[in-house]
Design a protein around this motif. Structure first.
Motif, PDB file in Angstrom:
ATOM      1  N   UNK A 141       1.797   8.164 -11.813  1.00 41.04           N
ATOM      2  CA  UNK A 141       1.701   9.178 -10.761  1.00 41.04           C
ATOM      3  C   UNK A 141       0.406   8.962  -9.985  1.00 41.04           C
ATOM      4  N   UNK A 142       0.474   9.077  -8.648  1.00 39.90           N
ATOM      5  CA  UNK A 142      -0.755   8.907  -7.868  1.00 39.90           C
ATOM      6  C   UNK A 142      -1.486  10.248  -7.706  1.00 39.90           C
ATOM      7  N   UNK A 143      -1.128  11.077  -6.722  1.00 39.59           N
ATOM      8  CA  UNK A 143      -1.935  12.295  -6.489  1.00 39.59           C
ATOM      9  C   UNK A 143      -1.870  13.279  -7.665  1.00 39.59           C
ATOM     10  N   UNK A 144      -2.986  14.021  -7.873  1.00 40.09           N
ATOM     11  CA  UNK A 144      -3.001  15.098  -8.864  1.00 40.09           C
ATOM     12  C   UNK A 144      -2.029  16.209  -8.459  1.00 40.09           C
ATOM     13  N   UNK A 145      -1.615  17.030  -9.422  1.00 34.57           N
ATOM     14  CA  UNK A 145      -0.680  18.112  -9.103  1.00 34.57           C
ATOM     15  C   UNK A 145      -1.371  19.485  -9.162  1.00 34.57           C
ATOM     16  N   UNK A 146      -0.648  20.490  -8.679  1.00 32.96           N
ATOM     17  CA  UNK A 146      -1.162  21.870  -8.690  1.00 32.96           C
ATOM     18  C   UNK A 146      -1.435  22.441  -7.312  1.00 32.96           C
ATOM     19  N   UNK A 271       2.127  13.058  -4.600  1.00 41.26           N
ATOM     20  CA  UNK A 271       1.963  11.616  -4.730  1.00 41.26           C
ATOM     21  C   UNK A 271       3.264  10.898  -5.046  1.00 41.26           C
ATOM     22  N   UNK A 272       3.141   9.596  -5.245  1.00 37.47           N
ATOM     23  CA  UNK A 272       4.295   8.797  -5.651  1.00 37.47           C
ATOM     24  C   UNK A 272       4.393   8.775  -7.164  1.00 37.47           C
ATOM     25  N   UNK A 273       5.625   8.809  -7.645  1.00 40.40           N
ATOM     26  CA  UNK A 273       5.927   8.655  -9.066  1.00 40.40           C
ATOM     27  C   UNK A 273       6.708   7.347  -9.192  1.00 40.40           C
ATOM     28  N   UNK A 274       6.192   6.429 -10.011  1.00 35.95           N
ATOM     29  CA  UNK A 274       6.819   5.103 -10.115  1.00 35.95           C
ATOM     30  C   UNK A 274       7.122   4.766 -11.567  1.00 35.95           C
ATOM     31  N   UNK A 275       8.283   4.175 -11.800  1.00 38.07           N
ATOM     32  CA  UNK A 275       8.647   3.717 -13.143  1.00 38.07           C
ATOM     33  C   UNK A 275       8.451   2.208 -13.201  1.00 38.07           C
ATOM     34  N   UNK A 276       7.618   1.762 -14.147  1.00 38.44           N
ATOM     35  CA  UNK A 276       7.349   0.322 -14.282  1.00 38.44           C
ATOM     36  C   UNK A 276       7.453  -0.097 -15.744  1.00 38.44           C
ATOM     37  N   UNK A 280       3.774  -4.374 -16.628  1.00 36.49           N
ATOM     38  CA  UNK A 280       3.257  -4.328 -15.256  1.00 36.49           C
ATOM     39  C   UNK A 280       2.310  -3.163 -15.004  1.00 36.49           C
ATOM     40  N   UNK A 281       2.171  -2.285 -16.000  1.00 39.63           N
ATOM     41  CA  UNK A 281       1.483  -1.029 -15.698  1.00 39.63           C
ATOM     42  C   UNK A 281       0.018  -1.243 -15.355  1.00 39.63           C
ATOM     43  N   UNK A 282      -0.671  -2.143 -16.056  1.00 39.28           N
ATOM     44  CA  UNK A 282      -2.095  -2.357 -15.761  1.00 39.28           C
ATOM     45  C   UNK A 282      -2.265  -2.909 -14.351  1.00 39.28           C
ATOM     46  N   UNK A 283      -1.420  -3.860 -13.995  1.00 40.39           N
ATOM     47  CA  UNK A 283      -1.507  -4.460 -12.653  1.00 40.39           C
ATOM     48  C   UNK A 283      -1.271  -3.395 -11.577  1.00 40.39           C
ATOM     49  N   UNK A 284      -0.338  -2.477 -11.829  1.00 38.66           N
ATOM     50  CA  UNK A 284      -0.059  -1.429 -10.844  1.00 38.66           C
ATOM     51  C   UNK A 284      -1.265  -0.502 -10.693  1.00 38.66           C
ATOM     52  N   UNK A 285      -1.844  -0.105 -11.815  1.00 37.82           N
ATOM     53  CA  UNK A 285      -3.013   0.789 -11.773  1.00 37.82           C
ATOM     54  C   UNK A 285      -4.170   0.103 -11.036  1.00 37.82           C
ATOM     55  N   UNK A 294      -5.701   7.124  -6.770  1.00 35.74           N
ATOM     56  CA  UNK A 294      -5.797   7.443  -8.194  1.00 35.74           C
ATOM     57  C   UNK A 294      -4.447   7.154  -8.852  1.00 35.74           C
ATOM     58  N   UNK A 295      -4.476   6.925 -10.156  1.00 36.36           N
ATOM     59  CA  UNK A 295      -3.236   6.616 -10.868  1.00 36.36           C
ATOM     60  C   UNK A 295      -3.349   7.106 -12.298  1.00 36.36           C
ATOM     61  N   UNK A 296      -2.302   7.782 -12.770  1.00 38.48           N
ATOM     62  CA  UNK A 296      -2.275   8.240 -14.157  1.00 38.48           C
ATOM     63  C   UNK A 296      -0.909   7.906 -14.746  1.00 38.48           C
ATOM     64  N   UNK A 297      -0.914   7.440 -15.987  1.00 35.27           N
ATOM     65  CA  UNK A 297       0.352   7.178 -16.684  1.00 35.27           C
ATOM     66  C   UNK A 297       0.735   8.486 -17.378  1.00 35.27           C
ATOM     67  N   UNK A 298       1.729   9.179 -16.821  1.00 41.85           N
ATOM     68  CA  UNK A 298       2.019  10.551 -17.250  1.00 41.85           C
ATOM     69  C   UNK A 298       3.192  10.662 -18.219  1.00 41.85           C
TER      70      UNK A 298
END
Ligand code: CO
Ligand code: CO
Length: 312
Positions: A141-146, A271-276, A280-285, A294-298
């Motif tokens: 997930x990119x942007x924070x929520x709330x 933000x964008x929510x992406x499934x990887x 590939x997750x480190x490269x995406x972050x 920003x990027x968080x694995x949620x």
């Protein structure tokens, strides 16, 4: 219209995707429309945020916006300068996106509304759907929520637009660079977080992908003060509807009243929510961070009944 009804309709509205996709020659044309009632008082910010949100559906599909049309409803009692500011905000955002406004339509209405219908393009082989994730994929997930909770706090006079300037700038921030990182790395599925909150959009992606999903509460990035406000029930009216819509599919686990309110918080221009795949997750972050995103694995996709969500 379903894709089967026309050879050239690649994505219609039967999968809750972010935009329709129509093949024209060797290009895929992306079509989308969105409009809103004001979520902030400042008309220029309202225009910018609304435009960023409308453009986001093109980015979530891996596309590039080309043209936009204004949709505007305004009470005739409002001064003309207010309308001009809304349109200026929208035009500035569209220009930042590298697209152009080519027309639009205005009506007289008691409640102000503004939005855009956006046309974009994409390589037909590179369209990113909100379906196609597989068990094991991680959710980034990119942007924070709330922001729904914080916008409610502003409406209740608990915060000012100035105290929430960073949040307003986040809503006005284009998902363009995040989408560029997404295309560089290649993802299995993506969508943007809007009216159904993080939980609703994760669940929708899982349903379309034919798998179950998990959200890891401790990893979900939220804006400061969101938890405090959620604890005392500061939340948009729509949250209760989202929670009851989700209830049959969701095992809320550790999420009580407070966190249900946060996970189901409707986001404006989220933000964008992406499934990887995990490899590939480190490269995406890294690709996101390189662009200042920003990027968080949620959470992750898991085996299980399609469209069920477990909060852990
Ligand atoms: Co969307
Ligand atoms: Co939309």
């Amino acid at each position: 219209m379903h894709p089967g009804e026309s050879h050239d309709l690649l994505v219609g509205f039967d999968t809750s995707d972010d935009a329709a996709v129509y093949r024209l020659g060797d290009q895929a044309v992306l079509l989308t429309v969105d409009f809103f009632t004001p979520m902030v008082d400042d008309p220029y910010d309202f225009g910018r945020i609304t435009a960023a949100n409308s453009l986001s559906d093109i980015y979530a599909m891996g596309g590039r916006p080309l043209t936009a049309m204004n949709l505007l409803a305004m009470p005739c009692s409002l001064p003309a300068e207010v309308t001009a500011e809304v349109l200026r905000g929208g035009a500035d955002k569209v220009r930042e996106a590298g697209a152009i406004i080519v027309g639009g339509h205005t009506i007289d209405d008691k409640e102000p509304k503004y939005g855009l219908s956006v046309m974009g393009v994409c390589d037909p082989d590179k369209v990113v759907r909100n379906v196609g994730a597989k068990p094991g994929d991680l959710l980034v997930l990119t942007k924070r929520i709330g922001v729904g909770i914080l916008n409610t706090a502003i409406k209740q006079g608990l915060e000012t637009e100035e105290s929430q300037r960073e949040v307003i700038e986040s809503m006005a921030h284009l998902n363009r660079d995040a989408a560029e990182a997404m295309l560089e790395i290649g993802v299995c599925a993506a969508t943007d977080i809007t009216g159904f909150g993080l939980a609703g959009h994760v669940r929708e992606m899982a349903l379309g992908s034919g798998c179950a999903c998990e959200i890891e509460l401790a990893q979900v990035p939220v804006w400061p003060k969101v938890v405090e406000y959620a604890e005392v029930g500061v939340r948009p009216g729509r949250t209760a509807d989202v929670v009851s819509f989700l209830d049959p599919f969701v095992n809320w686990g550790p999420a009580g009243f407070t966190w249900k309110g946060i996970l189901a918080d409707p986001q404006t221009s989220g933000g964008l929510l992406m499934a990887v795949p995990p490899r590939k997750v480190d490269a995406l972050v890294v690709a996101l961070a390189a662009r200042g995103e920003s990027a968080a694995v949620v959470g992750r996709m898991v085996e299980g009944e399609a469209g069920t969500l477990r909060v852990v």
